[in-house]
Enzyme design. Structure first.
Site, PDB file in Angstrom:
ATOM      1  N   LYS A  13     -20.506 -12.877  -7.500  1.00  0.00           N
ATOM      2  CA  LYS A  13     -20.606 -12.172  -8.785  1.00  0.00           C
ATOM      3  C   LYS A  13     -19.423 -12.534  -9.677  1.00  0.00           C
ATOM      4  CE  LYS A  13     -19.142  -8.313 -10.575  1.00  0.00           C
ATOM      5  NZ  LYS A  13     -18.998  -8.627 -12.014  1.00  0.00           N
ATOM      6  N   GLY A  19      -9.124  -9.855  -7.859  1.00  0.00           N
ATOM      7  CA  GLY A  19      -9.147  -8.940  -9.002  1.00  0.00           C
ATOM      8  C   GLY A  19      -7.992  -7.976  -8.915  1.00  0.00           C
ATOM      9  N   GLU A  68      -7.420 -10.949  -2.932  1.00  0.00           N
ATOM     10  CA  GLU A  68      -6.376 -11.590  -3.744  1.00  0.00           C
ATOM     11  C   GLU A  68      -6.189 -10.701  -4.959  1.00  0.00           C
ATOM     12  OE1 GLU A  68      -4.782 -14.276  -2.900  1.00  0.00           O
ATOM     13  OE2 GLU A  68      -6.040 -15.114  -1.314  1.00  0.00           O
ATOM     14  N   CYS A 126      -2.541 -14.040 -12.283  1.00  0.00           N
ATOM     15  CA  CYS A 126      -1.986 -13.107 -11.292  1.00  0.00           C
ATOM     16  C   CYS A 126      -0.599 -13.529 -10.835  1.00  0.00           C
ATOM     17  CB  CYS A 126      -2.938 -12.995 -10.118  1.00  0.00           C
ATOM     18  SG  CYS A 126      -3.457 -14.591  -9.532  1.00  0.00           S
ATOM     19  N   GLU A 167       1.801  -4.725 -13.946  1.00  0.00           N
ATOM     20  CA  GLU A 167       1.288  -6.021 -14.361  1.00  0.00           C
ATOM     21  C   GLU A 167       0.744  -5.897 -15.788  1.00  0.00           C
ATOM     22  OE1 GLU A 167      -2.201  -7.280 -12.189  1.00  0.00           O
ATOM     23  OE2 GLU A 167      -1.334  -9.277 -12.036  1.00  0.00           O
TER      24      GLU A 167
HETATM   25  P1  NAP Z   1     -11.105  -6.074 -11.715  1.00  0.00           P
HETATM   26  O1  NAP Z   1     -11.476  -5.004 -12.660  1.00  0.00           O
HETATM   27  O2  NAP Z   1     -10.615  -5.720 -10.366  1.00  0.00           O
HETATM   28  O3  NAP Z   1     -12.379  -7.023 -11.630  1.00  0.00           O
HETATM   29  C1  NAP Z   1     -12.508  -8.097 -10.755  1.00  0.00           C
HETATM   30  C2  NAP Z   1     -13.965  -8.248 -10.377  1.00  0.00           C
HETATM   31  O4  NAP Z   1     -14.396  -7.131  -9.598  1.00  0.00           O
HETATM   32  C3  NAP Z   1     -14.919  -8.305 -11.558  1.00  0.00           C
HETATM   33  O5  NAP Z   1     -15.970  -9.167 -11.250  1.00  0.00           O
HETATM   34  C4  NAP Z   1     -15.369  -6.863 -11.655  1.00  0.00           C
HETATM   35  O6  NAP Z   1     -16.524  -6.661 -12.389  1.00  0.00           O
HETATM   36  C5  NAP Z   1     -15.537  -6.518 -10.210  1.00  0.00           C
HETATM   37  N1  NAP Z   1     -15.501  -5.096  -9.906  1.00  0.00           N
HETATM   38  C6  NAP Z   1     -15.083  -4.067 -10.696  1.00  0.00           C
HETATM   39  N2  NAP Z   1     -15.204  -2.896 -10.019  1.00  0.00           N
HETATM   40  C7  NAP Z   1     -15.705  -3.184  -8.799  1.00  0.00           C
HETATM   41  C8  NAP Z   1     -16.035  -2.403  -7.647  1.00  0.00           C
HETATM   42  N3  NAP Z   1     -15.860  -1.096  -7.615  1.00  0.00           N
HETATM   43  N4  NAP Z   1     -16.506  -3.043  -6.549  1.00  0.00           N
HETATM   44  C9  NAP Z   1     -16.662  -4.385  -6.537  1.00  0.00           C
HETATM   45  N5  NAP Z   1     -16.377  -5.171  -7.606  1.00  0.00           N
HETATM   46  C10 NAP Z   1     -15.895  -4.580  -8.719  1.00  0.00           C
HETATM   47  O7  NAP Z   1     -10.010  -7.004 -12.306  1.00  0.00           O
HETATM   48  P2  NAP Z   1      -9.865  -7.459 -13.797  1.00  0.00           P
HETATM   49  O8  NAP Z   1      -9.097  -6.418 -14.519  1.00  0.00           O
HETATM   50  O9  NAP Z   1     -11.184  -7.836 -14.328  1.00  0.00           O
HETATM   51  O10 NAP Z   1      -8.990  -8.782 -13.549  1.00  0.00           O
HETATM   52  C11 NAP Z   1      -7.599  -8.810 -13.631  1.00  0.00           C
HETATM   53  C12 NAP Z   1      -6.927  -8.508 -12.287  1.00  0.00           C
HETATM   54  O11 NAP Z   1      -7.226  -9.506 -11.327  1.00  0.00           O
HETATM   55  C13 NAP Z   1      -5.436  -8.508 -12.400  1.00  0.00           C
HETATM   56  O12 NAP Z   1      -4.884  -7.389 -11.756  1.00  0.00           O
HETATM   57  C14 NAP Z   1      -5.005  -9.785 -11.705  1.00  0.00           C
HETATM   58  O13 NAP Z   1      -3.738  -9.799 -11.180  1.00  0.00           O
HETATM   59  C15 NAP Z   1      -6.043  -9.934 -10.678  1.00  0.00           C
HETATM   60  N6  NAP Z   1      -6.172 -11.345 -10.284  1.00  0.00           N
HETATM   61  C16 NAP Z   1      -5.684 -11.750  -9.074  1.00  0.00           C
HETATM   62  C17 NAP Z   1      -5.764 -13.091  -8.674  1.00  0.00           C
HETATM   63  C18 NAP Z   1      -5.244 -13.550  -7.350  1.00  0.00           C
HETATM   64  O14 NAP Z   1      -5.541 -14.673  -6.937  1.00  0.00           O
HETATM   65  N7  NAP Z   1      -4.460 -12.797  -6.633  1.00  0.00           N
HETATM   66  C19 NAP Z   1      -6.380 -14.001  -9.519  1.00  0.00           C
HETATM   67  C20 NAP Z   1      -6.858 -13.576 -10.744  1.00  0.00           C
HETATM   68  C21 NAP Z   1      -6.760 -12.242 -11.102  1.00  0.00           C
HETATM   69  P3  NAP Z   1     -16.394  -6.585 -14.008  1.00  0.00           P
HETATM   70  O15 NAP Z   1     -16.667  -7.955 -14.426  1.00  0.00           O
HETATM   71  O16 NAP Z   1     -17.384  -5.628 -14.476  1.00  0.00           O
HETATM   72  O17 NAP Z   1     -15.010  -6.151 -14.329  1.00  0.00           O
END
Ligand code: NAP
Ligand code: MG
Length: 484
Positions: A186, A238, A260, A294, A391
């Site tokens: 997804k 995420g 991650e 990230c 962050e």
């Molecule tokens: P997020 O809200 O956690 O979203 C990540 C993904 O999870 C999206 O596809 C999201 O759908 C989905 N999602 C949301 N709620 C969920 C749930 N309850 N169960 C399963 N999936 C769910 O993160 P974001 O704010 O979009 O992205 C930024 C974050 O990602 C930052 O904190 C960043 O540090 C982290 N990140 C980490 C890495 C790494 O490699 N460590 C890399 C990139 C980003 P939606 O599309 O609807 O939001």
């Protein structure tokens, strides 16, 4: 309905075709589009396309297709044969690189020079690298004790964020396929288009039906996917918040998981550092992809005696950054991915100012529509400020100081995260000492934000667990340990 063709910059000859609507990619085919929601170009807020929202029934169909492919053709295929498909995918990604780069920039807002020179080639590199592993897993000890062949988990649910849509897909799909798993992925709600284009690549490569399924939707779709009882493993990238909720929801189910999550990296500059190189590394470390990275070097720790001189150099360098049209090949800083993300960045910067930090940004005219944030330096930041602990995930650098290497380590490690760090110094022995002391999954020395498929990436503490890339990354996709 007619297709709408997007001709990018006038100097560019490539054209990417964006369909008005997209179905889900299940069992090798696109479904009829249903429950449509728009994905916009964050640089001008125009709707690029409408994509389907997968509910629990569609998620179940995706998982069933992946199960059928695993039990059938893919689970029985030799590593050498699987490798051929990965090589084919890698080559098609290279051949269609322009299309992917333009589409990624349109859907995400990142500068074309980044999608063209980093995201797409690195995604292809991941498929090439993992293609080479597919028939060599046993030689690298990627087998359970007593077993002769590497055993995949089965059906893998993969959920990825919006900051590197194609690259995160590659980091997830390539090792899963190399090890013989099948996938339901997804993409993020705001950046589904390159994953859907990748679905076409799977068709073009002749990948057997159901080996890769792409399910678009929002957080509810992700939730339904990771909760599905026929999923054997979850791979998530995420936020820490969602990562935690996934860990809770699969506890006790026997599903494996790699998470991650976020980061708050320290980029540490000593007074003997090669200063021009350090300035470039600091700027690249935080303004690459508008800081929506990230592992971004979001906390600059500078040795106190060079603080003023370094900040002055940084200001001068920031005035040369070009902010604007992401499709212009000279653009350095593009659009923020969504209004929600822009609001989060603005809110945190305001909180930093209220807590006593000084904000500085270069003069620049921002486009009238779209989501934009000026590159920003926050000085006078102390360790307890929110801008030093949370962050921001935006083009904002928090500057702190230190006097001794011990103090630098203490400050760098004073975070709930532990994903990455950078060290700038001429002294080799100090680099080794710092790398040993820093509680971060990746430590860069005199460089920053360098990625290679052979190098494991991942964090400690609230940055998650599991590694992606290298031999370590493959471990997460095979059964290891005794009795498996
Ligand atoms: P997020 O809200 O956690 O979203 C990540 C993904 O999870 C999206 O596809 C999201 O759908 C989905 N999602 C949301 N709620 C969920 C749930 N309850 N169960 C399963 N999936 C769910 O993160 P974001 O704010 O979009 O992205 C930024 C974050 O990602 C930052 O904190 C960043 O540090 C982290 N990140 C980490 C890495 C790494 O490699 N460590 C890399 C990139 C980003 P939606 O599309 O609807 O939001
Ligand atoms: Mg999101």
């Amino acid at each position: 309905m007619s297709r709408f063709e997007y001709a990018p910059a006038p100097e560019s000859r490539s054209v990417v075709t964006v369909e008005p609507t997209y179905g889900l990619f299940i069992d090798g085919r696109f479904t009829e589009p249903t429950g449509l929601f728009p994905t916009v170009n964050p640089a001008d807020e125009t709707v690029l396309a409408e994509v389907s929202h997968a509910g629990p029934a569609e998620v179940a169909r995706g998982v069933a297709a992946a199960r059928k492919a695993f039990d059938g053709v893919w689970g029985r295929m030799s590593g050498a044969e699987r490798g051929k498909y990965l090589f084919r995918i890698a080559r098609i990604l290279q051949e269609r690189a322009r299309e992917f780069a333009v589409l990624e920039t349109l859907d995400n807002g990142k500068p074309i020079k980044e999608s063209r020179d980093v995201d797409v080639p690195t995604a292809a590199a991941h498929f090439f690298y993992h293609a080479g592993w597919a028939d060599k897993l046993e030689y690298a000890g990627l087998t359970a004790s007593g077993a002769e062949v590497a055993r995949p988990h089965g059906v893998v649910a993969q959920v990825i964020p919006w900051n590197f849509p194609l690259l995160m897909l590659a980091w997830k799909v390539a090792p899963a396929l190399a090890t013989g798993n099948t996938v339901v992925l997804k993409p993020a709600e705001t950046t589904p288009l390159t994953a859907l284009l990748f679905a076409q690549v799977c068709q073009q490569a002749g990948l057997p039906d159901g080996v890769v399924n792409i399910i678009t939707g929002d957080g509810r779709t992700g939730h339904a996917l990771v909760e599905h009882p026929d999923v054997d493993k979850v791979a998530f990238t995420g936020s820490t918040e969602v990562g935690r909720s996934i860990a809770r929801s699969i506890a006790g189910t026997g599903k494996r998981a790699t998470l991650e999550l976020g980061g708050k990296a320290a980029n540490i500059v000593f007074d003997d550092a090669p200063i021009d190189q350090a300035v470039e590394g600091i700027v690249g470390g935080i303004f690459f992809n508008q800081g929506q990275v990230c592992c971004a070097g979001s906390r600059l720790l500078v040795q106190e005696n060079i603080h003023d001189a370094l900040v002055e150099r940084l200001r001068r360098r920031l005035t040369t950054l070009r902010v604007g049209d992401p499709l212009d090949k000279n653009t350095d800083v593009g659009a923020i991915n969504s209004r929600a993300q822009l609001d989060r960045i603005s809110g945190l910067v305001e909180a930093g100012i209220a807590e006593g930090a000084q904000a500085w940004s270069p003069e620049c005219t921002l486009p009238a529509s779209g989501f934009w944030f000026r590159p920003t330096l926050l000085t006078g930041v102390s360790q307890t400020h929110r801008v030093a602990t949370e962050e921001i995930f935006g083009p904002v650098l928090s500057v702190l100081t230190f006097r001794t290497p011990q103090e630098a380590v203490a400050k760098a490690n004073n975070t709930a995260y532990g994903l990455s760090a950078g060290v700038w110094t001429e002294k080799g022995s100090r680099i080794l000492w710092m790398a040993d002391q820093l509680r971060a999954g990746v430590v860069w020395a005199n460089t920053f934000n360098r990625f290679d498929p052979s190098s494991p990436f991942g964090g400690y503490k609230e940055s998650g667990y599991g590694r992606e890339g290298g031999r370590h990354g493959l471990e997460a996709y095979v059964m290891t340990g005794a009795g498996r």
